[in-house]
Scaffold this motif. Sequence first.
Motif, PDB file in Angstrom:
ATOM      1  N   ASP A 140       0.805  -1.229   0.000  1.00  7.74           N
ATOM      2  CA  ASP A 140       0.000   0.000   0.000  1.00  7.74           C
ATOM      3  C   ASP A 140       0.836   1.276   0.000  1.00  7.74           C
ATOM      4  OD1 ASP A 140      -2.306  -1.432  -0.010  1.00  7.74           O
ATOM      5  OD2 ASP A 140      -2.962  -0.886   1.997  1.00  7.74           O
ATOM      6  N   ARG A 141       2.121   1.169  -0.231  1.00  6.50           N
ATOM      7  CA  ARG A 141       2.988   2.333  -0.042  1.00  6.50           C
ATOM      8  C   ARG A 141       2.573   3.532  -0.904  1.00  6.50           C
ATOM      9  NH1 ARG A 141       5.604  -1.706  -2.788  1.00  6.50           N
ATOM     10  NH2 ARG A 141       6.775  -1.186  -4.689  1.00  6.50           N
ATOM     11  N   ILE A 164      -3.842 -11.919   0.718  1.00  4.54           N
ATOM     12  CA  ILE A 164      -4.861 -11.302  -0.133  1.00  4.54           C
ATOM     13  C   ILE A 164      -5.360  -9.976   0.424  1.00  4.54           C
ATOM     14  CG2 ILE A 164      -7.223 -11.581  -1.029  1.00  4.54           C
ATOM     15  CD1 ILE A 164      -6.677 -14.580  -1.214  1.00  4.54           C
ATOM     16  N   TYR A 165      -5.451  -9.855   1.752  1.00  2.00           N
ATOM     17  CA  TYR A 165      -6.141  -8.718   2.359  1.00  2.00           C
ATOM     18  C   TYR A 165      -5.722  -7.348   1.831  1.00  2.00           C
ATOM     19  CZ  TYR A 165      -7.198  -4.980   5.553  1.00  2.00           C
ATOM     20  OH  TYR A 165      -7.575  -3.767   6.060  1.00  2.00           O
ATOM     21  N   PRO A 166      -4.414  -7.026   1.716  1.00  2.00           N
ATOM     22  CA  PRO A 166      -4.075  -5.668   1.265  1.00  2.00           C
ATOM     23  C   PRO A 166      -4.628  -5.300  -0.107  1.00  2.00           C
ATOM     24  CG  PRO A 166      -2.155  -6.768   2.185  1.00  2.00           C
ATOM     25  CD  PRO A 166      -3.216  -7.814   2.030  1.00  2.00           C
ATOM     26  N   PHE A 167      -4.913  -6.302  -0.941  1.00  2.00           N
ATOM     27  CA  PHE A 167      -5.418  -6.028  -2.287  1.00  2.00           C
ATOM     28  C   PHE A 167      -6.939  -5.962  -2.340  1.00  2.00           C
ATOM     29  CE2 PHE A 167      -1.385  -8.301  -2.623  1.00  2.00           C
ATOM     30  CZ  PHE A 167      -0.634  -7.394  -3.370  1.00  2.00           C
ATOM     31  N   TRP A 169     -16.043  -4.785   0.249  1.00  2.00           N
ATOM     32  CA  TRP A 169     -16.060  -5.504   1.514  1.00  2.00           C
ATOM     33  C   TRP A 169     -14.660  -6.013   1.925  1.00  2.00           C
ATOM     34  CZ3 TRP A 169     -20.597  -6.263   4.399  1.00  2.00           C
ATOM     35  CH2 TRP A 169     -21.775  -5.864   3.771  1.00  2.00           C
ATOM     36  N   PRO A 170     -13.639  -5.176   1.904  1.00  2.00           N
ATOM     37  CA  PRO A 170     -12.312  -5.650   2.323  1.00  2.00           C
ATOM     38  C   PRO A 170     -12.286  -6.084   3.783  1.00  2.00           C
ATOM     39  CG  PRO A 170     -12.321  -3.257   2.152  1.00  2.00           C
ATOM     40  CD  PRO A 170     -13.609  -3.732   1.555  1.00  2.00           C
ATOM     41  N   GLN A 171     -13.218  -5.556   4.588  1.00  2.00           N
ATOM     42  CA  GLN A 171     -13.273  -5.941   5.997  1.00  2.00           C
ATOM     43  C   GLN A 171     -13.561  -7.432   6.176  1.00  2.00           C
ATOM     44  OE1 GLN A 171     -14.287  -2.920   4.869  1.00  2.00           O
ATOM     45  NE2 GLN A 171     -12.830  -1.760   6.092  1.00  2.00           N
ATOM     46  N   VAL A 172     -14.244  -8.049   5.210  1.00  2.00           N
ATOM     47  CA  VAL A 172     -14.461  -9.498   5.269  1.00  2.00           C
ATOM     48  C   VAL A 172     -13.123 -10.225   5.204  1.00  2.00           C
ATOM     49  CG1 VAL A 172     -15.443 -11.486   4.070  1.00  2.00           C
ATOM     50  CG2 VAL A 172     -16.792  -9.397   4.322  1.00  2.00           C
ATOM     51  N   ILE A 196      -8.783   8.604  -3.845  1.00  2.00           N
ATOM     52  CA  ILE A 196      -7.810   7.719  -4.486  1.00  2.00           C
ATOM     53  C   ILE A 196      -8.436   6.407  -4.971  1.00  2.00           C
ATOM     54  CG2 ILE A 196      -5.887   8.688  -3.205  1.00  2.00           C
ATOM     55  CD1 ILE A 196      -5.949   6.361  -1.321  1.00  2.00           C
ATOM     56  N   GLY A 197      -9.746   6.229  -4.737  1.00  2.00           N
ATOM     57  CA  GLY A 197     -10.453   5.072  -5.276  1.00  2.00           C
ATOM     58  C   GLY A 197     -10.340   3.810  -4.455  1.00  2.00           C
ATOM     59  N   VAL A 198     -10.065   3.937  -3.157  1.00  2.00           N
ATOM     60  CA  VAL A 198      -9.980   2.778  -2.268  1.00  2.00           C
ATOM     61  C   VAL A 198     -11.368   2.474  -1.712  1.00  2.00           C
ATOM     62  CG1 VAL A 198      -9.095   1.967  -0.051  1.00  2.00           C
ATOM     63  CG2 VAL A 198      -7.561   3.082  -1.671  1.00  2.00           C
ATOM     64  N   LYS A 199     -11.763   1.209  -1.751  1.00  3.07           N
ATOM     65  CA  LYS A 199     -13.091   0.799  -1.309  1.00  3.07           C
ATOM     66  C   LYS A 199     -13.071   0.357   0.148  1.00  3.07           C
ATOM     67  CE  LYS A 199     -14.517  -0.845  -5.910  1.00  3.07           C
ATOM     68  NZ  LYS A 199     -13.288  -0.506  -6.653  1.00  3.07           N
ATOM     69  N   SER A 200     -14.227   0.471   0.823  1.00  2.28           N
ATOM     70  CA  SER A 200     -14.382   0.006   2.203  1.00  2.28           C
ATOM     71  C   SER A 200     -15.857  -0.062   2.538  1.00  2.28           C
ATOM     72  CB  SER A 200     -13.681   0.948   3.195  1.00  2.28           C
ATOM     73  OG  SER A 200     -14.381   2.183   3.302  1.00  2.28           O
TER      74      SER A 200
END
Length: 320
Positions: free
Chosen positions: A95-96, A155-158, A165-168, A222-226
């Motif tokens: 994620d840098r 997988i999680y960072p991607f 639903w990255p929290q899943v 920046i287009g990051v989903k959550s």
Amino acid sequence: MQDMPPSPDVTVADAASGNWVDRYAPAATRPYLRLSRADRPIGTWLLLLPCWWGLTLAMLFDQQMGWSDLWIALGCGIGAWLMRGAGCTWNDITDRDYDAQVARTRSRPIPAGQVTVRGATIWMIAQALIAFCILLTFNKAAIGLGVLALLPVAIYPFAKRFTWWPQVFLGLAFNWGALLAWTAHTGRLEAPAVVLYLAGIAWTLFYDTIYAHQDTEDDALIGVKSTARLFGENTGFWLRRFLMAAVGLMGIAVIFAGLPNASVLAMVIALGGPWAMGWHMTWQQRGLDINDPAKMLQLFRANRDTGVIPLLFFAAALLV
């Protein structure tokens, strides 16, 4: 993004003021300890507590306790610190570029220039190898589960790049210890541990949605989903459902674990764990203010106590 030379020491924006890393750690070690989030211990607790839930419910299940369980508990503690550190280092490597664009995260060691990508990679591998040595002291089934845990961690960072639903995926990784510790005690994976694992995932959806509300504006740019962005003003509605799922599933796990051998009193005490946990989560929801990042961080950190509450009930149930 190319490797950068280290810059002067910079504290991380969301670390607690006066934490032990900033105050006492040798200057050369601070960037690496910050990569591991040693200055922010809440994540280690959130990774460790499902391990201890799984271990205590496994002991309730078969009514067996021994010195080996003390080592499982200690090994899980050390392993949680190491694997949380390795996972966070991996997260910061991947994620840098995103972290450099978000106000809360641009002070992390890699975007701040304190650690090169090569140095971070070596540090990640070192932590993972030490954790693997601890894992090798458990039974074969637990070792297999421990190795398999690397998949959701990787997988999680991607996830935030391809799903709302990255929290899943975080829940899949952070609650794996419930499966591992149960199996380390019993020698096999069984239904109560799986249901407990699902309860932990629901809990993670609860607390990490709260956490993600700190960054919704930057994430949108920046287009990051959550889930925080997905739910928006309906966050309270969804948190109530995650609360109910966590409490209900944990209650089912307790029943499955206790029915074979536990006494009625032990069952009643153990069931008090998810009940009390639910009230603590309700308290958090009542204090919710998605437009106040400082409040969101405070509520997120309160989840250490949320996870400790059922553990205390499970431990008490073993004493009757």
